[in-house]
Design a protein around this motif. Structure first.
Motif, PDB file in Angstrom:
ATOM      1  N   PRO A  83      18.486   2.936 -23.880  1.00 42.34           N
ATOM      2  CA  PRO A  83      19.012   4.036 -24.699  1.00 42.34           C
ATOM      3  C   PRO A  83      20.430   4.447 -24.295  1.00 42.34           C
ATOM      4  O   PRO A  83      20.828   4.274 -23.136  1.00 42.34           O
ATOM      5  CB  PRO A  83      18.018   5.172 -24.438  1.00 42.34           C
ATOM      6  N   GLU A  84      21.140   5.030 -25.239  1.00 45.28           N
ATOM      7  CA  GLU A  84      22.507   5.478 -24.963  1.00 45.28           C
ATOM      8  C   GLU A  84      22.540   6.591 -23.927  1.00 45.28           C
ATOM      9  O   GLU A  84      23.516   6.725 -23.187  1.00 45.28           O
ATOM     10  CB  GLU A  84      23.174   5.946 -26.262  1.00 45.28           C
ATOM     11  N   VAL A  85      21.476   7.372 -23.867  1.00 45.11           N
ATOM     12  CA  VAL A  85      21.434   8.482 -22.909  1.00 45.11           C
ATOM     13  C   VAL A  85      21.317   7.977 -21.475  1.00 45.11           C
ATOM     14  O   VAL A  85      21.582   8.702 -20.521  1.00 45.11           O
ATOM     15  CB  VAL A  85      20.272   9.443 -23.235  1.00 45.11           C
ATOM     16  N   GLY A  86      20.965   6.703 -21.321  1.00 47.04           N
ATOM     17  CA  GLY A  86      20.959   6.108 -19.994  1.00 47.04           C
ATOM     18  C   GLY A  86      19.598   6.048 -19.340  1.00 47.04           C
ATOM     19  O   GLY A  86      18.560   6.130 -19.996  1.00 47.04           O
ATOM     20  N   VAL A  87      19.616   5.875 -18.028  1.00 46.23           N
ATOM     21  CA  VAL A  87      18.389   5.701 -17.256  1.00 46.23           C
ATOM     22  C   VAL A  87      18.260   6.801 -16.224  1.00 46.23           C
ATOM     23  O   VAL A  87      19.246   7.451 -15.845  1.00 46.23           O
ATOM     24  CB  VAL A  87      18.365   4.332 -16.548  1.00 46.23           C
ATOM     25  N   THR A  88      17.032   6.999 -15.759  1.00 46.01           N
ATOM     26  CA  THR A  88      16.794   7.978 -14.701  1.00 46.01           C
ATOM     27  C   THR A  88      15.774   7.419 -13.735  1.00 46.01           C
ATOM     28  O   THR A  88      14.926   6.587 -14.104  1.00 46.01           O
ATOM     29  CB  THR A  88      16.310   9.322 -15.283  1.00 46.01           C
ATOM     30  N   ILE A  89      15.857   7.858 -12.493  1.00 48.76           N
ATOM     31  CA  ILE A  89      14.963   7.343 -11.464  1.00 48.76           C
ATOM     32  C   ILE A  89      14.822   8.378 -10.358  1.00 48.76           C
ATOM     33  O   ILE A  89      15.743   9.154 -10.099  1.00 48.76           O
ATOM     34  CB  ILE A  89      15.500   6.014 -10.876  1.00 48.76           C
ATOM     35  N   ALA A 103      23.190   0.317 -13.678  1.00 50.14           N
ATOM     36  CA  ALA A 103      23.542   1.075 -14.880  1.00 50.14           C
ATOM     37  C   ALA A 103      25.055   1.081 -15.092  1.00 50.14           C
ATOM     38  O   ALA A 103      25.548   0.932 -16.220  1.00 50.14           O
ATOM     39  CB  ALA A 103      23.018   2.505 -14.766  1.00 50.14           C
ATOM     40  N   GLN A 104      25.795   1.238 -14.011  1.00 48.59           N
ATOM     41  CA  GLN A 104      27.258   1.234 -14.099  1.00 48.59           C
ATOM     42  C   GLN A 104      27.760  -0.097 -14.647  1.00 48.59           C
ATOM     43  O   GLN A 104      28.683  -0.139 -15.471  1.00 48.59           O
ATOM     44  CB  GLN A 104      27.863   1.502 -12.724  1.00 48.59           C
ATOM     45  N   GLN A 105      27.133  -1.189 -14.220  1.00 47.39           N
ATOM     46  CA  GLN A 105      27.515  -2.505 -14.720  1.00 47.39           C
ATOM     47  C   GLN A 105      27.285  -2.632 -16.224  1.00 47.39           C
ATOM     48  O   GLN A 105      28.005  -3.344 -16.907  1.00 47.39           O
ATOM     49  CB  GLN A 105      26.715  -3.594 -13.989  1.00 47.39           C
ATOM     50  N   GLN A 106      26.251  -1.938 -16.723  1.00 43.83           N
ATOM     51  CA  GLN A 106      25.930  -2.001 -18.142  1.00 43.83           C
ATOM     52  C   GLN A 106      26.610  -0.886 -18.935  1.00 43.83           C
ATOM     53  O   GLN A 106      26.428  -0.776 -20.148  1.00 43.83           O
ATOM     54  CB  GLN A 106      24.405  -1.908 -18.328  1.00 43.83           C
ATOM     55  N   GLY A 107      27.383  -0.040 -18.244  1.00 36.23           N
ATOM     56  CA  GLY A 107      28.123   1.019 -18.924  1.00 36.23           C
ATOM     57  C   GLY A 107      27.262   2.163 -19.419  1.00 36.23           C
ATOM     58  O   GLY A 107      27.595   2.803 -20.424  1.00 36.23           O
ATOM     59  N   VAL A 108      26.144   2.438 -18.730  1.00 38.38           N
ATOM     60  CA  VAL A 108      25.287   3.557 -19.119  1.00 38.38           C
ATOM     61  C   VAL A 108      25.159   4.538 -17.958  1.00 38.38           C
ATOM     62  O   VAL A 108      25.391   4.191 -16.795  1.00 38.38           O
ATOM     63  CB  VAL A 108      23.883   3.082 -19.560  1.00 38.38           C
ATOM     64  N   GLN A 109      24.780   5.768 -18.270  1.00 41.96           N
ATOM     65  CA  GLN A 109      24.655   6.824 -17.272  1.00 41.96           C
ATOM     66  C   GLN A 109      23.346   6.689 -16.502  1.00 41.96           C
ATOM     67  O   GLN A 109      22.316   6.355 -17.068  1.00 41.96           O
ATOM     68  CB  GLN A 109      24.702   8.196 -17.947  1.00 41.96           C
ATOM     69  N   ALA A 110      23.395   6.974 -15.214  1.00 45.11           N
ATOM     70  CA  ALA A 110      22.186   7.042 -14.391  1.00 45.11           C
ATOM     71  C   ALA A 110      22.063   8.450 -13.818  1.00 45.11           C
ATOM     72  O   ALA A 110      23.036   8.997 -13.279  1.00 45.11           O
ATOM     73  CB  ALA A 110      22.242   6.031 -13.266  1.00 45.11           C
ATOM     74  N   THR A 111      20.884   9.042 -13.964  1.00 45.10           N
ATOM     75  CA  THR A 111      20.588  10.340 -13.358  1.00 45.10           C
ATOM     76  C   THR A 111      19.528  10.104 -12.296  1.00 45.10           C
ATOM     77  O   THR A 111      18.429   9.630 -12.598  1.00 45.10           O
ATOM     78  CB  THR A 111      20.067  11.338 -14.396  1.00 45.10           C
ATOM     79  N   GLY A 155      14.773  11.700 -23.238  1.00 43.41           N
ATOM     80  CA  GLY A 155      14.646  10.348 -23.783  1.00 43.41           C
ATOM     81  C   GLY A 155      15.294   9.285 -22.925  1.00 43.41           C
ATOM     82  O   GLY A 155      15.410   8.124 -23.347  1.00 43.41           O
ATOM     83  N   ALA A 156      15.716   9.664 -21.712  1.00 40.34           N
ATOM     84  CA  ALA A 156      16.291   8.672 -20.793  1.00 40.34           C
ATOM     85  C   ALA A 156      15.234   7.645 -20.418  1.00 40.34           C
ATOM     86  O   ALA A 156      14.041   7.950 -20.341  1.00 40.34           O
ATOM     87  CB  ALA A 156      16.826   9.362 -19.539  1.00 40.34           C
ATOM     88  N   LEU A 157      15.654   6.423 -20.195  1.00 46.75           N
ATOM     89  CA  LEU A 157      14.744   5.358 -19.794  1.00 46.75           C
ATOM     90  C   LEU A 157      14.350   5.572 -18.338  1.00 46.75           C
ATOM     91  O   LEU A 157      15.201   5.587 -17.455  1.00 46.75           O
ATOM     92  CB  LEU A 157      15.422   3.998 -19.951  1.00 46.75           C
ATOM     93  N   ALA A 158      13.054   5.752 -18.092  1.00 42.29           N
ATOM     94  CA  ALA A 158      12.587   6.018 -16.733  1.00 42.29           C
ATOM     95  C   ALA A 158      12.355   4.718 -15.986  1.00 42.29           C
ATOM     96  O   ALA A 158      11.519   3.900 -16.370  1.00 42.29           O
ATOM     97  CB  ALA A 158      11.306   6.840 -16.771  1.00 42.29           C
ATOM     98  N   SER A 159      13.112   4.534 -14.930  1.00 43.57           N
ATOM     99  CA  SER A 159      12.863   3.425 -14.022  1.00 43.57           C
ATOM    100  C   SER A 159      11.966   3.942 -12.906  1.00 43.57           C
ATOM    101  O   SER A 159      11.539   5.104 -12.924  1.00 43.57           O
ATOM    102  CB  SER A 159      14.175   2.878 -13.469  1.00 43.57           C
ATOM    103  N   HIS A 160      11.647   3.107 -11.959  1.00 45.71           N
ATOM    104  CA  HIS A 160      10.784   3.521 -10.856  1.00 45.71           C
ATOM    105  C   HIS A 160      11.276   2.857  -9.586  1.00 45.71           C
ATOM    106  O   HIS A 160      11.800   1.740  -9.612  1.00 45.71           O
ATOM    107  CB  HIS A 160       9.333   3.136 -11.138  1.00 45.71           C
ATOM    108  N   ALA A 161      11.090   3.549  -8.473  1.00 52.17           N
ATOM    109  CA  ALA A 161      11.558   3.013  -7.203  1.00 52.17           C
ATOM    110  C   ALA A 161      10.803   1.749  -6.800  1.00 52.17           C
ATOM    111  O   ALA A 161      11.356   0.882  -6.124  1.00 52.17           O
ATOM    112  CB  ALA A 161      11.409   4.065  -6.105  1.00 52.17           C
TER     113      ALA A 161
END
Length: 348
Positions: A83-89, A103-111, A155-161
């Protein structure tokens, strides 16, 4: 639950090829690691064990986590689900660094949500990768709860550790690289926190007939406790290595991998972790985090070995060290080095 397969790891290997740094391997000095006691009736000539260090702390972002993060982000990019809103973890630090980098490599925000107890060096590096950092609570579980709320609201894409098949499969690519460099490898030794590295490595290792040794701090034993109980359980987190190995509960993938592969469970005390970390600095000028030194401590712990490696994992058969056999080829994964090296003193 997704049961991790070797096919997942092969797909990850192809997906992240050229996007991560190949692992560097270094041999341990001959005789530095003691072998297990021999059968007095065995008259064959004893062969020294051969131990290698996998310097995975030289990976992008300073830990193996870059593999899983790259696999996760790239898979979603390929599927059109980033998503454009980016990812979160939520992360103790290393997974957050890897997610922010990918995320930086793909040009999206990470929270990134991390415990307020995370080392300052990790917080600074996260911000250096352009991540929005939110400090929450004192344990990984606190950060995870806040991350889940954020993902649901934005709506951020949730990653996991660690508890995601794409993350674990990415970690498993490390074993594929090690095996190509040491084709007759017998054993791989890995530290375990939440279990992503262990699940990936153990799954790949089983495919190739390689033994996996899972090493945890005595008071940070999520996988060991799950093996003991035969199910996932929560544990108390209290270790010098808790910033990277501090999961309160292991993943179902890790428990399944341990049960399926028959991997050995080893618990080491904090003083042995500190001693192994200091030894790496004193003898090789390698500065790793305590979580990475935990794996090596399994081979260097003193006077705690019990000759029960060939018994099933049960509460009374947990080892306090791992001693290679005669001629055994072992690779110890030094998984990360996002640490403050100020307390590594040269007193020579």
């Amino acid at each position: 639950m997704h049961q991790l397969t070797f096919g997942d790891i092969k797909a990850a290997t192809d997906r992240i090829a050229g996007r991560i740094r190949p692992v560097t391997l270094a041999p341990v000095d001959s005789g530095a690691i003691r072998s297990a006691g021999r059968d007095p009736l065995d008259d064959r000539a004893e062969r020294p064990c051969e131990v290698w260090l996998a310097l995975e702390f030289m990976q992008h972002t300073g830990s193996f986590k870059a593999r899983g993060a790259q696999n996760f982000i790239q898979a979603h990019r390929d599927a059109g689900t980033l998503p454009e809103v980016g990812v979160t973890i939520a992360s103790g630090g290393n997974a957050g660094l890897a997610c922010a980098w990918a995320a930086q490599q793909q040009g999206v925000q990470a929270t990134v949500f991390i415990p307020a107890t995370a080392p300052a060096v990790k917080v600074a590096k996260l911000r250096g990768y352009g991540a929005e950092v939110r400090l929450v609570g004192t344990e990984y579980a606190d950060a995870l709860a806040a991350c889940e709320e954020f993902a649901a609201a934005t709506g951020a894409l949730a990653s996991h550790a660690y508890d995601h098949p794409l993350i674990a499969a990415g970690a498993g690519t490390l074993l594929e690289e090690i095996r190509h460099r040491i084709p007759d490898l017998d054993t791989v030794v890995v530290a375990v926190g939440g279990g992503g590295l262990f699940a990936g490595v153990a799954t790949a290792a089983q495919h190739h007939g390689i033994r996996t040794v899972a090493v945890e701090p005595e008071h940070c034993r999520a996988l060991n406790a799950a093996l003991e109980a035969g199910r996932l359980v929560d544990v108390t987190v209290d270790s010098i290595a808790a910033d990277s190995l501090g999961a309160r509960r292991t993943s179902a993938m890790a428990l399944n991998a341990a049960q399926q592969t028959g991997g050995y469970s080893v618990l080491v005390p904090d003083d042995e972790i500190t001693r192994a970390r200091q030894a790496l600095w004193d003898h090789r000028r390698i500065a790793v985090e305590h979580g990475a030194a935990t794996a090596l401590a399994a081979l260097t712990s003193t006077d705690r070995h019990r000759a029960d490696r060939d018994l099933p994992n049960r509460p009374d058969t947990t080892s306090r060290s791992y001693r290679p056999g005669s001629g055994e080829k072992v690779c110890v994964v030094l998984c990360g080095a996002n640490t403050d090296a100020a307390n590594l003193m040269d007193e020579s």
